[in-house]
Design an enzyme around this catalytic site. Structure first.
Site, PDB file in Angstrom:
ATOM      1  N   SER A 112      -8.309   5.107   4.627  1.00  0.00           N
ATOM      2  CA  SER A 112      -7.365   5.944   3.869  1.00  0.00           C
ATOM      3  C   SER A 112      -8.120   6.624   2.725  1.00  0.00           C
ATOM      4  O   SER A 112      -9.100   6.064   2.210  1.00  0.00           O
ATOM      5  CB  SER A 112      -6.255   5.062   3.277  1.00  0.00           C
ATOM      6  OG  SER A 112      -5.498   5.797   2.331  1.00  0.00           O
ATOM      7  N   TYR A 162      -4.257  -2.444  -1.663  1.00  0.00           N
ATOM      8  CA  TYR A 162      -4.419  -1.558  -0.495  1.00  0.00           C
ATOM      9  C   TYR A 162      -5.692  -0.728  -0.656  1.00  0.00           C
ATOM     10  O   TYR A 162      -6.500  -0.623   0.260  1.00  0.00           O
ATOM     11  CB  TYR A 162      -3.192  -0.659  -0.372  1.00  0.00           C
ATOM     12  CG  TYR A 162      -3.224   0.313   0.779  1.00  0.00           C
ATOM     13  CD1 TYR A 162      -2.912  -0.090   2.069  1.00  0.00           C
ATOM     14  CD2 TYR A 162      -3.559   1.665   0.581  1.00  0.00           C
ATOM     15  CE1 TYR A 162      -2.922   0.804   3.131  1.00  0.00           C
ATOM     16  CE2 TYR A 162      -3.575   2.567   1.627  1.00  0.00           C
ATOM     17  CZ  TYR A 162      -3.252   2.142   2.900  1.00  0.00           C
ATOM     18  OH  TYR A 162      -3.269   3.041   3.952  1.00  0.00           O
TER      19      TYR A 162
END
Ligand SMILES: NC(=O)c1ccc[n+]([C@@H]2O[C@H](COP(=O)([O-])OP(=O)(O)OC[C@H]3O[C@@H](n4cnc5c(N)ncnc54)[C@H](OP(=O)(O)O)[C@@H]3O)[C@@H](O)[C@H]2O)c1
Length: 215
Positions: free
Chosen positions: A154, A167
């Site tokens: 990501s 995350y």
């Protein structure tokens, strides 16, 4: 000339005869990857935790003529990861060309709000799973003679996006693991690459998509 170009391009983009494992293939990005690989002729094994959804997807893919198999697996669980790779190995005669480490999850909180359990879940699901599956798949990828690992990371692993510090850390770790394996396993003819998307409209981010103003 046109004919030569066309046949060259066809063979370049065919995955006929190749085998692939895509984690989390019943929804979102993983689903699209399964469709793409199978559409190009690869034989694909995928997994997810929800058996009913997995069975629905397998039925649909088989109706389209795709060779997609699947099994229930929670990739955050070490024993289940081992069982998954055993299934893949026996189904693909010990050879795997492509491993897509796609599964990832998130729950965004301020850093001081994260619990011990939150930390463990995100680390186990997002990074321990991908690392361990790569370890387990290494002999199969090597045996194929042309292996490829793709990590679905990501942009949150590169810049701060406000999606949550745990995350982001798992995706940053994934980016570095990609580089390490690319160098370490090149001698085994295993490539290692990473894709780092920004917002893709999937169930994972459906609930925050308006907040983020992206689609
Ligand atoms: N969507 C975005 O905007 C975006 C942006 C950047 C990066 N990414 C990354 O892209 C990847 C895929 O995201 P997505 O948006 O497509 O997610 P998603 O829509 O939530 O789909 C996740 C898929 O993985 C499965 N899954 C979830 N947890 C699992 C587990 N513990 N074990 C096995 N399967 C599991 C789900 O099925 P079950 O629930 O049945 O298990 C489902 O098939 C993730 O790594 C995510 O971090 C997404």
């Amino acid at each position: 000339m046109a004919e030569a170009e066309s046949s060259c391009s066809d063979s370049r983009w065919s995955l006929k005869g190749a085998t692939a494992l895509v984690t989390g293939g019943t929804l979102g990005i993983g689903y699209a990857i399964v469709e793409e690989l199978a559409g190009m002729g690869a034989t694909v094994h995928t997994c997810a935790r929800t058996e009913s959804k997995l069975n629905d997807r397998l039925r649909d893919w088989n109706a389209k003529g795709f060779d997609v198999r699947g099994s229930v697996c929670d990739v955050s669980d070490r024993a289940q990861r081992e069982q998954l790779i055993e299934k893949v190995s026996s189904g693909f005669n010990g050879k795997l060309n492509i491993l897509i480490n796609n599964v990832g999850t998130n729950f965004s909180k301020p850093t001081i709000g994260y619990t011990v359990a939150d930390f463990s879940t995100l680390i186990a699901t997002n990074i321990e799973s991908a690392y361990h599956l790569s370890q387990l798949a290494h002999p199969l990828l090597k045996a194929s003679g042309a292996g490829s690992i793709v990590f679905i990371s990501s942009v949150a692993g590169v810049v701060s996006t406000g999606t949550g510090s745990i995350y982001a850390a798992t995706k940053a770790a994934m980016n570095q693991i990609t580089k390490s394996l690319a160098c370490e396993w090149a001698k085994d003819n295993i490539r290692s690459n990473c894709v780092a998307p920004f917002c893709i409209r999937t169930p994972l981010i459906e609930h925050v998509i308006f907040f983020l103003s992206c689609s």
